[in-house]
Structure formats: structure tokens, C-alpha cells
Design a protein around this motif. Structure first.
Motif, PDB file in Angstrom:
ATOM      1  N   GLN A 109       0.863  -1.189   0.000  1.00 53.97           N
ATOM      2  CA  GLN A 109       0.000   0.000   0.000  1.00 53.97           C
ATOM      3  C   GLN A 109       0.892   1.229   0.000  1.00 53.97           C
ATOM      4  OE1 GLN A 109      -2.003  -1.331   3.852  1.00 53.97           O
ATOM      5  NE2 GLN A 109      -1.884   0.861   4.240  1.00 53.97           N
ATOM      6  N   ARG A 111       2.092   3.419   2.197  1.00 53.12           N
ATOM      7  CA  ARG A 111       3.199   3.620   3.148  1.00 53.12           C
ATOM      8  C   ARG A 111       4.386   2.716   2.857  1.00 53.12           C
ATOM      9  NH1 ARG A 111      -0.673   2.670   8.090  1.00 53.12           N
ATOM     10  NH2 ARG A 111      -2.030   3.472   6.477  1.00 53.12           N
ATOM     11  N   GLU A 114       6.296   4.790   0.610  1.00 55.70           N
ATOM     12  CA  GLU A 114       6.900   5.914   1.345  1.00 55.70           C
ATOM     13  C   GLU A 114       8.143   5.456   2.109  1.00 55.70           C
ATOM     14  OE1 GLU A 114       3.577   7.055   3.759  1.00 55.70           O
ATOM     15  OE2 GLU A 114       2.660   8.255   2.179  1.00 55.70           O
ATOM     16  N   PHE A 134       1.286  14.672   5.432  1.00 54.79           N
ATOM     17  CA  PHE A 134       0.363  13.575   5.654  1.00 54.79           C
ATOM     18  C   PHE A 134       0.997  12.667   6.709  1.00 54.79           C
ATOM     19  CE2 PHE A 134      -1.540   9.410   5.024  1.00 54.79           C
ATOM     20  CZ  PHE A 134      -2.865   9.760   5.196  1.00 54.79           C
ATOM     21  N   THR A 136       1.440   9.326   7.546  1.00 55.68           N
ATOM     22  CA  THR A 136       2.428   8.260   7.305  1.00 55.68           C
ATOM     23  C   THR A 136       3.622   8.794   6.510  1.00 55.68           C
ATOM     24  OG1 THR A 136       1.260   7.567   5.291  1.00 55.68           O
ATOM     25  CG2 THR A 136       0.693   6.426   7.336  1.00 55.68           C
ATOM     26  N   THR A 137       3.353   9.739   5.591  1.00 57.32           N
ATOM     27  CA  THR A 137       4.425  10.278   4.751  1.00 57.32           C
ATOM     28  C   THR A 137       5.458  10.990   5.616  1.00 57.32           C
ATOM     29  OG1 THR A 137       2.600  10.788   3.227  1.00 57.32           O
ATOM     30  CG2 THR A 137       4.787  11.537   2.588  1.00 57.32           C
ATOM     31  N   ASN A 196      -4.981  16.031   1.570  1.00 56.67           N
ATOM     32  CA  ASN A 196      -5.904  15.400   2.514  1.00 56.67           C
ATOM     33  C   ASN A 196      -6.096  16.244   3.769  1.00 56.67           C
ATOM     34  OD1 ASN A 196      -7.358  13.532   3.968  1.00 56.67           O
ATOM     35  ND2 ASN A 196      -5.914  11.866   3.687  1.00 56.67           N
ATOM     36  N   ASP A 225       2.781  12.691  -4.120  1.00 58.68           N
ATOM     37  CA  ASP A 225       1.905  11.732  -3.450  1.00 58.68           C
ATOM     38  C   ASP A 225       0.661  11.677  -4.328  1.00 58.68           C
ATOM     39  OD1 ASP A 225       0.031  10.392  -1.949  1.00 58.68           O
ATOM     40  OD2 ASP A 225       0.696  11.237  -0.039  1.00 58.68           O
ATOM     41  N   THR A 227      -1.841   9.722  -4.486  1.00 57.06           N
ATOM     42  CA  THR A 227      -2.994   9.015  -3.928  1.00 57.06           C
ATOM     43  C   THR A 227      -4.343   9.499  -4.459  1.00 57.06           C
ATOM     44  OG1 THR A 227      -1.726   8.541  -1.969  1.00 57.06           O
ATOM     45  CG2 THR A 227      -4.096   8.506  -1.712  1.00 57.06           C
ATOM     46  N   ARG A 228      -4.507  10.830  -4.543  1.00 53.98           N
ATOM     47  CA  ARG A 228      -5.777  11.382  -5.029  1.00 53.98           C
ATOM     48  C   ARG A 228      -5.540  12.330  -6.220  1.00 53.98           C
ATOM     49  NH1 ARG A 228      -6.293  11.091   0.421  1.00 53.98           N
ATOM     50  NH2 ARG A 228      -7.943   9.737   1.181  1.00 53.98           N
ATOM     51  N   SER A 265      -1.055   5.263  -2.960  1.00 56.60           N
ATOM     52  CA  SER A 265      -1.934   4.330  -2.269  1.00 56.60           C
ATOM     53  C   SER A 265      -3.071   3.999  -3.217  1.00 56.60           C
ATOM     54  CB  SER A 265      -2.477   4.970  -0.988  1.00 56.60           C
ATOM     55  OG  SER A 265      -3.506   4.163  -0.457  1.00 56.60           O
ATOM     56  N   LYS A 267      -5.452   2.313  -2.725  1.00 56.66           N
ATOM     57  CA  LYS A 267      -6.692   2.159  -1.961  1.00 56.66           C
ATOM     58  C   LYS A 267      -7.612   3.373  -2.069  1.00 56.66           C
ATOM     59  CE  LYS A 267      -6.026   0.187   2.064  1.00 56.66           C
ATOM     60  NZ  LYS A 267      -5.494  -0.133   3.420  1.00 56.66           N
ATOM     61  N   LYS A 268      -7.152   4.439  -2.689  1.00 54.42           N
ATOM     62  CA  LYS A 268      -7.994   5.629  -2.848  1.00 54.42           C
ATOM     63  C   LYS A 268      -8.453   5.712  -4.313  1.00 54.42           C
ATOM     64  CE  LYS A 268      -6.056   6.175   1.257  1.00 54.42           C
ATOM     65  NZ  LYS A 268      -4.888   6.934   1.536  1.00 54.42           N
TER      66      LYS A 268
HETATM   67  C1  LIG Z   1      -3.761   6.978   2.527  1.00 54.55           C
HETATM   68  C2  LIG Z   1      -2.709   7.912   2.190  1.00 54.55           C
HETATM   69  C3  LIG Z   1      -1.359   7.551   2.259  1.00 54.55           C
HETATM   70  C4  LIG Z   1      -0.899   6.226   2.789  1.00 54.55           C
HETATM   71  O1  LIG Z   1      -1.351   5.159   2.036  1.00 54.55           O
HETATM   72  P1  LIG Z   1      -1.715   3.739   2.673  1.00 54.55           P
HETATM   73  O2  LIG Z   1      -2.173   2.947   1.503  1.00 54.55           O
HETATM   74  O3  LIG Z   1      -2.796   3.955   3.693  1.00 54.55           O
HETATM   75  O4  LIG Z   1      -0.485   3.188   3.301  1.00 54.55           O
HETATM   76  C5  LIG Z   1      -0.423   8.491   1.859  1.00 54.55           C
HETATM   77  N1  LIG Z   1      -0.780   9.717   1.446  1.00 54.55           N
HETATM   78  C6  LIG Z   1      -2.066  10.098   1.389  1.00 54.55           C
HETATM   79  C7  LIG Z   1      -2.408  11.473   0.913  1.00 54.55           C
HETATM   80  C8  LIG Z   1      -3.074   9.226   1.766  1.00 54.55           C
HETATM   81  O5  LIG Z   1      -4.352   9.623   1.731  1.00 54.55           O
END
Ligand SMILES: *Cc1c(COP(=O)(O)O)cnc(C)c1O
Length: 467
Positions: A109, A111, A114, A134, A136-137, A196, A225, A227-228, A265, A267-268
């Protein structure tokens, strides 16, 4: 779907879903007494509730999307070979095609990516500027010995500012940092789109281009990043004149071209329940990443994912960049947000891409920040209607690595995060009604005391008591 010839006098077209429902997941209904008991047992931390006891789960949009029949069909095509799975090559091809990066390392995923990136690029004493942190970052940057420096524009810290691109980087703040510490102390600029922690706020493509030019003049990399980033591309299309008639996929590709790599990620945006990747354009860095990946994630052609998971993500990427999809996704978020605004509920504006953020400082002004107003508000929403939200304030911000003191973020928020393709408009209506009910009774609420604090990312597992 617009047809000019038959258009009625009503100009507005709803964001309605570009899909229909094939499978449903029944939900358990609970009583208020049951919910009061459940939240106390969870130490007033919504992360510690059992999902079974939740009616509408707006904790996060991470890994909570509904996959399409096309993605599920892809799951049956999983090639579970240890090495060289065909699903990896499908995934690699789609990342190269839609995001435009050269070298791809899959990770379990975001992180995971990262961690690898931070280990490769950051040396103790380095500085990593970014457009707001963010969780985890920043933690991975700090664990690698770096210091994160927030260079987002000031408007991002103001919940009421209507700036259309509150995710933008302040070029002066960035230049000042480079001049102060020296370019050689900055391994990369950490750019997120959307941001985020600022409320799902976008960065403009004009700003990113300017940051890229500045970074190039100093020889500093930019790592996105991503993710979105698809949601960010939607806001660019809606708010930047030159991009109004461009497809989301085209905008995304150009956006990423102003960066040297990304962590992701899946997952988003990418519509899967698990998965992520690290992408780099520099072959030497990619080699280092490929060496590290076998220690932490798995072989470089699966990186902690099953073949079927990589196939689902490859297909999710294709679906995520479709204009109809992203318009309905952000449209649903805007629908909920507009309802709350119409009812006078304090939320972060403009409405972001993946979530509505209740402004706990204005919602519960009687509770001082040390008594965790956003944490309390999230707990109360659960008691009210079984809705699970997340704190994004002082608990999430954690403590300073240097002094051990609490950070006191300007923004003290409760995030109502909308999973992709999961809930209906009636669910959004009920959510708005529950928020309104809590708002009406807000004077009765008091704060919380933290009775257990974990060392890392405390918001996940901290426990509280009512004061
Ligand atoms: C969720 C997220 C992460 C981390 O990703 P994971 O898949 O949860 O490890 C990093 N950056 C942003 C902006 C996120 O929303």
C-alpha cells in the motif's frame, strides 16, 4: 450524458451515478443505548469500534471502494506466479500509460512506497518541504532522519478561505527554505494532490508547473503523493480555464509530468481494497528501490500484492480516470457538503474531493483544543446515528520529534470521508440530518481526556474518557 437539442430550461444536471447496483451488503441497525456502550468500550476512538456496529462508515475512503464487475472478473485472472506475474505487467503498463512514469515498483500500500522512497533519498539532517504533511508520509521522512517543512500557502490553514487551490505551494516559503538550508540538503519536494489534511484541497497545475521550474533550477526532485491525483485533475478541469475541455486522463498525465516520481496508495483513487506503488523516472533510483523492495515488500514483480490484487488495480486505474466516474465521485461529496452549508453547519470550504470536514473549532467552541473537540464530535456522531467519522486535529497531529510537545494545528476537523461507489444519496441525506441534530444539541457536549497514548500515529489507537 448531455444532449443539447433536448435540453430543458433546467440548467443543472445532477451528479447521478454512472453505474447500477448488482450486489448488496446488508447492514446491522443498532439502538442509541448500544452505540453509547460501544463507543465507551472503544475509548471514544472511532478507529476502535467494530465495523459491524457501524451503520454508515465514513471513517476513510481508503480501501473501502466498491469494485466493478470488470475488476471482479479480473480477480479470476490472477496469475499467482512468484515471479513475473502477467498481472504485474498489466499494472505496469497502465501506470505508465495513465500516470506517465517510467519505472514501477509495486508495494502492499502507500506507506510501503513511502518507506522505500524515504530510505533511498533522505539522509539524517535533510529537509523535506511539502504542501502540508500527511501522517504516514511525514513519519517515514522523519524515521529516515529528515525534517518535514510545511510550505503550503497560508490560505490552506484557514478553514473559511475560499481560495480555489488551497493545496498550492507558497513559492516564497519554498525559496526561503532552499536559500536557508541549501539545495543539497533537500532530497526532494513532497507534493500531494489533493491535500488530505487541508480538506481534500487541490493544487493547481499552474502552481505545480512553477514549482517544477523552480525545483529544476536548483536541481531538486519533486515526488508526488499521487494518492488522489485523479480527483485533483478533476478540480483542475473545473477551475483552470485552459483545462476546461481536456479529458481527466490527459490532465492527469500532464500533471504527473511535472514530477520525477510518485508514491501511491491504490486504496484511494485506484478503486481497490489493497495495493500501491512507487514510480520513478530515474533508473538508478529505481535500481535502489528494487533492491530494497525484496526486504520489506516482496519481489519487484508483486511487492506484497497477490496477482489478482494487481489485476484489480490495473483495471481500477482505467475506470478511475473516466470523466463520468470522477464527476459522480466528487459530485456525491459536493452534494453532502452543499446540504450542510445550506443548513449553516461549519465545514471547510471549498468542498474537497473525497470528504467533508466539519470545523470542530466553530462547531464546539466551548471545548479547548487540549480537550480534543474533534475527537468528541466524531464520537458523538456515532452515538447519534451510527455514523463513523475520523478526527483530523490535535490527536492526528501528534507531538514534535524535537520537544515532545503536542502540535497545535490550526485546523481541528472531523472528516466524513465518502467511499467510492458505496453509499446512496439517501445515506448522504441521513448523514446530513445526523450532523444537524448534533449541531442543534452542541452546547451539551464536553471534552475528553486522553488515557492511553501510543508512541507512533497515536490517533489510530489512543483511548479517551469523557470529562
Ligand atoms: C492513505 C494515504 C497515504 C498512505 O497510504 P496507505 O495505503 O494507507 O499506506 C499516503 N498519502 C495520502 C495522501 C493518503 O491519503
Amino acid at each position: 450524458m448531455t444532449d443539447a437539442k433536448h435540453s430543458s430550461p433546467r440548467r443543472h444536471r445532477s451528479w447521478a451515478e454512472p453505474y447500477k447496483i448488482k450486489v448488496v451488503e446488508p447492514l446491522k441497525m443498532t439502538t442509541r443505548a448500544e452505540r453509547e456502550q460501544a463507543i465507551a468500550a472503544a475509548g471514544y476512538n472511532t478507529f476502535l469500534l467494530r465495523s459491524e456496529d457501524v451503520y454508515i462508515d465514513l471513517l476513510t475512503d481508503s480501501g473501502t471502494a466498491a469494485m466493478s464487475d470488470y475488476q471482479w472478473a479480473g480477480m479470476m485472472l490472477g496469475d499467482e506466479a512468484y515471479a513475473g506475474s502477467k498481472n504485474f505487467y498489466n499494472l505496469e503498463e497502465n501506470i505508465q500509460k495513465y500516470y506517465g512514469y517510467r519505472y514501477i515498483v509495486p508495494t502492499h500500500q502507500g506507506r510501503g512506497a513511502e518507506n522505500i522512497l524515504s530510505q533511498i533519498l533522505i539522509k539524517p539532517g535533510d529537509y523535506v518541504p511539502g504542501n502540508m504533511y500527511f501522517t504516514t508520509t511525514r513519519l517515514h521522512q522523519e524515521l529516515a532522519g529528515g525534517t518535514f517543512v510545511d510550505v503550503i500557502i497560508d490560505e490552506a490553514h484557514d478553514a473559511e478561505s475560499l481560495h480555489p487551490f488551497k493545496g498550492n505551494i507558497d513559492l516564497q516559503k519554498l525559496t526561503d527554505l532552499i536559500e536557508r538550508v541549501g539545495a543539497e540538503r533537500i532530497p526532494y519536494i513532497s507534493v500531494a494532490g489533493t491535500v488530505n489534511m487541508a480538506g481534500g484541497q487541490p493544487i493547481s497545475i499552474a502552481n505545480l508547473r512553477a514549482v517544477y521550474q523552480l525545483a529544476q533550477s536548483y536541481g531538486i526532485r519533486i515526488i508526488l503523493d499521487a494518492t488522489r491525483a485523479v480527483e485533483n485533475a478533476y478540480f483542475i478541469q473545473q477551475r483552470e480555464e485552459d483545462y476546461r475541455n481536456q479529458a481527466i486522463a490527459t490532465i492527469l498525465h500532464e500533471f504527473c509530468s511535472y514530477t520525477d516520481g510518485c508514491t501511491m496508495s491504490g486504496k484511494k483513487d485506484a478503486l481497490v481494497n489493497i495495493g500501491g506503488w512507487l514510480a520513478l523516472n530515474d533508473y538508478n533510483l529505481y535500481e535502489e528501490a528494487r533492491n530494497l523492495i525484496v526486504i520489506y515488500e516482496g519481489l519487484h514483480t508483486y511487492g506484497g500484492m497477490a496477482g489478482r490484487d494487481m489485476e484489480a488495480m490495473a483495471r481500477g486505474i482505467e475506470e478511475s480516470v473516466k470523466d463520468d466516474h470522477i464527476r459522480a465521485r466528487v459530485g456525491q461529496v459536493e452534494y453532502l457538503g452543499q446540504k450542510l452549508l445550506d443548513w449553516g453547519i461549519p465545514i471547510v470550504v471549498p468542498i474537497g474531493g473525497h470528504a467533508i470536514y466539519l470545523d470542530a473549532k466553530r462547531f464546539l467552541p466551548q471545548i479547548p483544543q487540549d480537550e480534543f473537540p474533534a475527537q468528541r464530535l466524531a464520537a458523538e456522531l456515532y452515538v447519534e446515528a451510527g455514523i463513523r467519522a475520523m478526527e483530523r486535529g490535535i490527536v492526528s497531529a501528534g507531538r514534535s520529534k524535537q520537544t515532545g510537545d503536542n502540535y497545535y494545528p490550526e485546523l481541528e476537523l472531523v472528516r466524513l470521508t465518502i467511499p467510492r461507489r458505496v453509499y446512496t444519496q439517501a445515506h448522504m441525506d441521513l448523514t446530513a440530518e445526523a450532523v444537524e441534530e448534533v449541531y442543534y444539541n452542541r452546547d451539551r457536549l464536553c471534552g475528553l481526556k486522553m488515557i492511553y497514548e501510543p508512541k507512533y500515529l497515536r490517533f489510530f489507537q489512543a483511548r479517551f474518557e469523557l470529562l
